[in-house]
Structure formats: structure tokens, C-alpha cells
Design an enzyme around this catalytic site. Structure first.
Site, PDB file in Angstrom:
ATOM      1  N   HIS A 193     -29.098 -80.285 -68.732  1.00  0.00           N
ATOM      2  CA  HIS A 193     -28.633 -80.028 -67.365  1.00  0.00           C
ATOM      3  C   HIS A 193     -27.999 -78.644 -67.304  1.00  0.00           C
ATOM      4  O   HIS A 193     -27.185 -78.298 -68.164  1.00  0.00           O
ATOM      5  CB  HIS A 193     -27.600 -81.079 -66.945  1.00  0.00           C
ATOM      6  CG  HIS A 193     -26.988 -80.792 -65.605  1.00  0.00           C
ATOM      7  ND1 HIS A 193     -27.657 -81.043 -64.417  1.00  0.00           N
ATOM      8  CD2 HIS A 193     -25.786 -80.260 -65.260  1.00  0.00           C
ATOM      9  CE1 HIS A 193     -26.877 -80.685 -63.401  1.00  0.00           C
ATOM     10  NE2 HIS A 193     -25.729 -80.204 -63.894  1.00  0.00           N
TER      11      HIS A 193
ATOM     12  N   GLY B 152     -77.047 -67.015 -80.554  1.00  0.00           N
ATOM     13  CA  GLY B 152     -77.539 -67.942 -81.560  1.00  0.00           C
ATOM     14  C   GLY B 152     -78.425 -69.017 -80.967  1.00  0.00           C
ATOM     15  O   GLY B 152     -78.151 -69.534 -79.880  1.00  0.00           O
TER      16      GLY B 152
ATOM     17  N   ASP C  94     -67.322 -77.175 -72.914  1.00  0.00           N
ATOM     18  CA  ASP C  94     -67.977 -77.276 -71.608  1.00  0.00           C
ATOM     19  C   ASP C  94     -69.430 -77.705 -71.683  1.00  0.00           C
ATOM     20  O   ASP C  94     -70.024 -78.057 -70.660  1.00  0.00           O
ATOM     21  CB  ASP C  94     -67.908 -75.929 -70.880  1.00  0.00           C
ATOM     22  CG  ASP C  94     -66.524 -75.633 -70.336  1.00  0.00           C
ATOM     23  OD1 ASP C  94     -65.591 -76.424 -70.606  1.00  0.00           O
ATOM     24  OD2 ASP C  94     -66.359 -74.607 -69.641  1.00  0.00           O
TER      25      ASP C  94
END
Length: 476
Positions: free
Chosen positions: A455, A122, A323
Site C-alpha cells: 500500500h 528455409g 503463429d
């Protein structure tokens, strides 16, 4: 000519998530992408992350860790294994199956959300009134679509090294490193970032002699240096990676007998010949093919699209995420930006805080952090206090046989607000979410200390570190 409310260019993490969220909010949406599968004969959504990045690398990391455990760790559990064999081709084939499944999953999500998936590249063609015209180039066959809003999410590519050409036979980028079907006897890696360390770790565990060459004088400069120094010691002293810092590469020759790398380190000239060389020196934004100049889309000197805090470009109704814009090149950052932009189009006011984006390196042990490092706090003159806890006394870590590592919490000396959480150890890619949550809700170290942790659990190391901020650790 087809018209859409929203057109997304790119179907990587930022793009496909932006398209899905826009469709959920009622926008007529299309997503343009030119990605293909490994064979090159079928469209494949998901971008670099899914096809040749985050997902396949984690598959290889897990396979290599399993092999290493069979050879070195099972005996202490009372498990004796006979003739152990490793099949690199089968490991890569498994990785490919995972990628295929997930790319197909995105295609299903597009169909489910009535998103039009358009194959091709594109680029901006111009405007028709208030609508943007986007040209789609499908291997030379061109078509035109129009959209009120455009979200650019074209991702990034490996940064090239001028000294040598990537052929993905002997000189590899991230894609080539993921597709080796034989274990190289001697492997060189240029760059000790996430890709370099992860790929170096994979092939070291299955038998390669690995040397990492890093230009920076500091190992993992972006991380808290206490954690970085612990990681360096584990990787070099215990796992056998050779890591050279402050390296100046002088010459690279890709020949018949291997790849020769000449470099200088600490004033000394060295030459090493590798069977394969991985180049992992960072990534650059994919903005060249957008025809940005023709429509006046502004990019900075490094090629990133310029955006404001809302991911708006200088053009009306044109947005950019992931990015191709400022900020960390992380898939989860891109995803959240994609969601935020789609919601802004719908009039909502989402918020994304770059200070609480987690970082993870999927080595073994894993490394993860969120917020400020000690070095940053000192440089900014912020008074802080810290608490830390090791996994050596953690019952769950000992049971897993993975008791290396440390959790460190940094808190404001005046308000006790958590400023940073830094970890190296087992599954810290999962544990870091507690640090992210704490910082998002402006928690104090006292808040974490008062939360009941299960735990035995690895998360108890976070609890202990928070207690240690006020010098009241119970197991330290």
C-alpha cells in the site's frame, strides 16, 4: 554438408527462444531466418514481433502517451508547459533505435549460446535416413543442411483485404502504420483488434481524426463484455475515437486525394475519404514457402500446420510452434511453446496450459485478461461468483492521474477456484501476472484476499476485487 541436432526455421519469438533453449540443453543448433532491418540491407532477427510488431508499437504508444500527457494532464500536477511541438519522424526514429538494439541482442545471445545463425529462407528438401534435409535460399544462392529435429517457427503475416492492395504508402499494414513520419489528418482503421486499437490510439493522441471500422457487431468479442463496454465508452466518449460496428466494406479506392472507403452500417450506406488507411483484419500463418506438400507435412484448411498437444506434426522429429499452429497468435505463447519443445527433445516433460495465457491490449487505459469470461462461463453452464473493484478509489492510481478502470475476478461458486481475471486500467499488462499465477497454482479468491498487498499500489485493486467475491470489500 553441415549437420545439426536441431534446426529452427524462423527467428521470431518462438524460433529464437526454441533455439536458445535447445542450445542450453546441449543440442548442436542452427536457426534459419530471412528477416532484414528496415533499410533492407542487414539481417535482423526477432521476427514480426520485434521488428514490426509488439516492440515497436509499444515504443510509439509510450511516445504518444507522453505527448498527450504534456498537452492535457500536466497542468493538474501544477506543471505549465510552453510551446509544445510534436515530431513524428523523431518518434519513429526512437522506435527504430529500440528495435536495432534488441535485434542485436538476439544476435549476441545466438553467439553466446553457440547457435549457428543462417540467413535465408528455409524449406524442406527431403530426408537422408533419419535426418531431415533443409534447403536454405539466400537470395537465390542455395545450400543444404541436415538435422535430426526440425522446429518450424515461421510466424504469420497480415491478412490481406481483397478489396485493396497494401502499398504501405496510403494503404498500410502493421509495418506501414509503424513508419508514418507525418501525422495523417484523417486516419481510417479497418479492424478493431489489438493492432487496430493500438495504432488508432497512437495516431489519435498525436492529432489524427481516427475512424475504426469493425465487421463484428460486438466490440472486442473475445474479451469479457463488461470490460469491453467500459473500454468502448472510454475510447469513444472520452478519447474521441469513432468506432463503427457491424460494418460491411463495399469498395475501397486508393487515389491521389486519399483512400475512399464505401461501406454499410445499420442499413445505411456511407463513404469516407482518409489520408491513410490501416488494414488490421488479423493474420495468416507463414507456411506457403516451406515445401510442406513435398514431404507430406499436414496443414489444415486455413494453412496452419497441424500439431498435437505436444507441438508434434505428423512427421517424425518435426515440430511447429507459434503463429503457424493452433492457439492464440501471441508472442509469449510462441516463446513458451518453443521452450517446451526444446525441453521435450531433451526428455523433459514441460506443460503449457492455454487456459492461463494472458491477453493484453496496450491502449490507455490498458486491457488485460486471463481465463474465462462471464459469457463463456454462462455458455458452459458453470456456476460462478464475481467480485470487482475500480481504480477510482485506489490511492496509487489517483496519484498517477490514471484512476479509470476496473478489475473483475470470477471464481467457481462451489470451490472458490479462480476461473478468470479481467482488467481495464493503468499498467494492467503487469497486474495480470497475478491472475496468471493464481490460476496456474489453482488458487481461490480467498487465497488472493489473504495475501498482503503493498500500500499504496495498483495491485490493491486485485486484492479488493478478491475480497468482493465474498462481499467483504474493505474500500468498495
Amino acid at each position: 554438408m553441415s549437420q545439426f541436432d536441431v534446426v529452427v526455421i524462423g527467428a521470431g519469438p518462438g524460433g529464437y527462444i526454441a533455439a536458445i533453449r535447445a542450445a542450453q540443453l546441449g543440442f548442436k543448433t542452427a536457426c534459419i531466418d530471412a528477416g532484414v532491418n528496415k533499410a533492407g540491407d542487414t539481417p535482423a532477427l526477432g521476427g514480426t514481433c520485434l521488428n514490426v510488431g509488439c516492440i515497436p508499437s509499444k515504443a510509439l504508444l509510450q511516445s504518444s502517451e507522453n505527448y498527450h500527457e504534456v498537452l492535457h494532464d500536466f497542468a493538474e500536477h501544477g506543471i505549465t508547459v510552453g510551446d509544445v511541438k510534436f515530431d513524428a519522424a523523431k518518434m519513429v526514429a526512437r522506435k527504430d533505435e529500440i528495435v536495432t538494439k534488441l535485434t542485436g541482442g538476439i544476435a549476441y545471445l545466438f553467439k553466446k549460446n553457440k547457435i549457428e545463425s543462417i540467413f535465408g529462407k528455409g524449406s524442406f528438401k527431403g530426408q537422408n535416413g533419419e535426418l531431415w534435409q533443409i534447403e536454405v535460399d539466400n537470395k537465390g544462392e542455395k545450400s543444404l543442411i541436415e538435422a535430426k529435429h526440425v522446429i518450424v517457427a515461421t510466424g504469420s503475416s497480415p491478412r490481406p483485404l481483397p478489396l485493396v492492395e497494401i502499398d504501405n504508402k496510403n494503404v498500410l499494414d502493421n509495418e506501414g502504420a509503424l513508419n508514418l513520419t507525418e501525422v495523417p489528418k484523417k486516419l481510417g482503421v479497418i479492424g478493431s483488434g489489438v493492432i487496430g486499437l493500438e495504432m488508432g490510439s497512437v495516431w489519435k493522441r498525436v492529432g489524427s481524426d481516427v475512424t475504426v471500422l469493425e465487421a463484428m457487431p460486438t466490440f472486442m468479442a473475445a474479451a469479457d463484455q463488461q470490460i469491453a463496454k467500459e473500454a468502448f465508452k472510454i475510447f469513444t466518449k472520452e478519447q474521441g475515437l469513432t468506432i463503427e460496428l457491424g460494418v460491411a466494406i463495399k469498395e475501397i479506392k486508393n487515389g491521389v486525394k486519399g483512400v475512399s472507403v464505401s461501406y454499410e452500417v445499420a442499413g445505411k450506406a456511407k463513404t469516407e475519404t482518409f489520408d491513410k488507411l490501416i488494414v488490421a483484419i488479423g493474420r495468416v500463418p507463414n507456411t506457403d514457402g516451406l515445401n510442406a506438400e513435398a514431404v507430406g507435412l499436414v496443414k489444415d484448411e486455413r494453412g496452419f500446420i497441424t500439431v498435437n498437444d505436444l507441438c508434434q506434426t505428423n512427421l517424425p522429429n518435426v515440430w511447429a510452434v507459434g503463429d503457424v499452429v493452433r492457439g492464440p497468435m501471441l508472442a509469449h505463447k510462441a516463446m513458451d511453446e518453443g521452450v517446451a519443445v526444446a525441453e521435450r527433445l531433451a526428455g523433459q516433460k514441460p506443460h503449457l496450459d492455454f487456459n492461463t495465457i494472458p491477453w493484453v491490449i496496450y491502449t490507455d487505459p490498458e486491457i488485460a485478461w486471463v481465463g474465462k469470461t462471464e459469457e463463456q462461463l454462462k455458455a458452459e453452464g458453470i456456476e460462478y461468483k464475481k467480485g470487482q473493484s475500480g481504480f477510482a478509489a485506489n490511492g496509487r492510481a489517483l496519484g498517477l492521474g490514471k484512476a479509470q478502470g476496473t478489475v473483475k475476478i470470477l471464481a467457481c461458486a462451489k470451490t472458490d477456484r479462480v476461473l478468470g481475471v479481467h482488467m481495464i486500467g493503468p499498467m494492467v499488462s503487469e497486474l495480470v501476472a497475478e491472475g496468471v499465477m493464481s490460476m496456474e497454482f489453482s488458487a481461490s479468491s480467498e487465497d488472493i484476499a489473504r495475501i498482503v498487498h503493498a500500500h499504496p499500489a495498483l495491485s490493491e485493486a486485485i486484492h479488493e476485487a478478491s475480497l468482493a467475491v465474498d462481499k467483504r470489500a474493505l474500500h468498495g
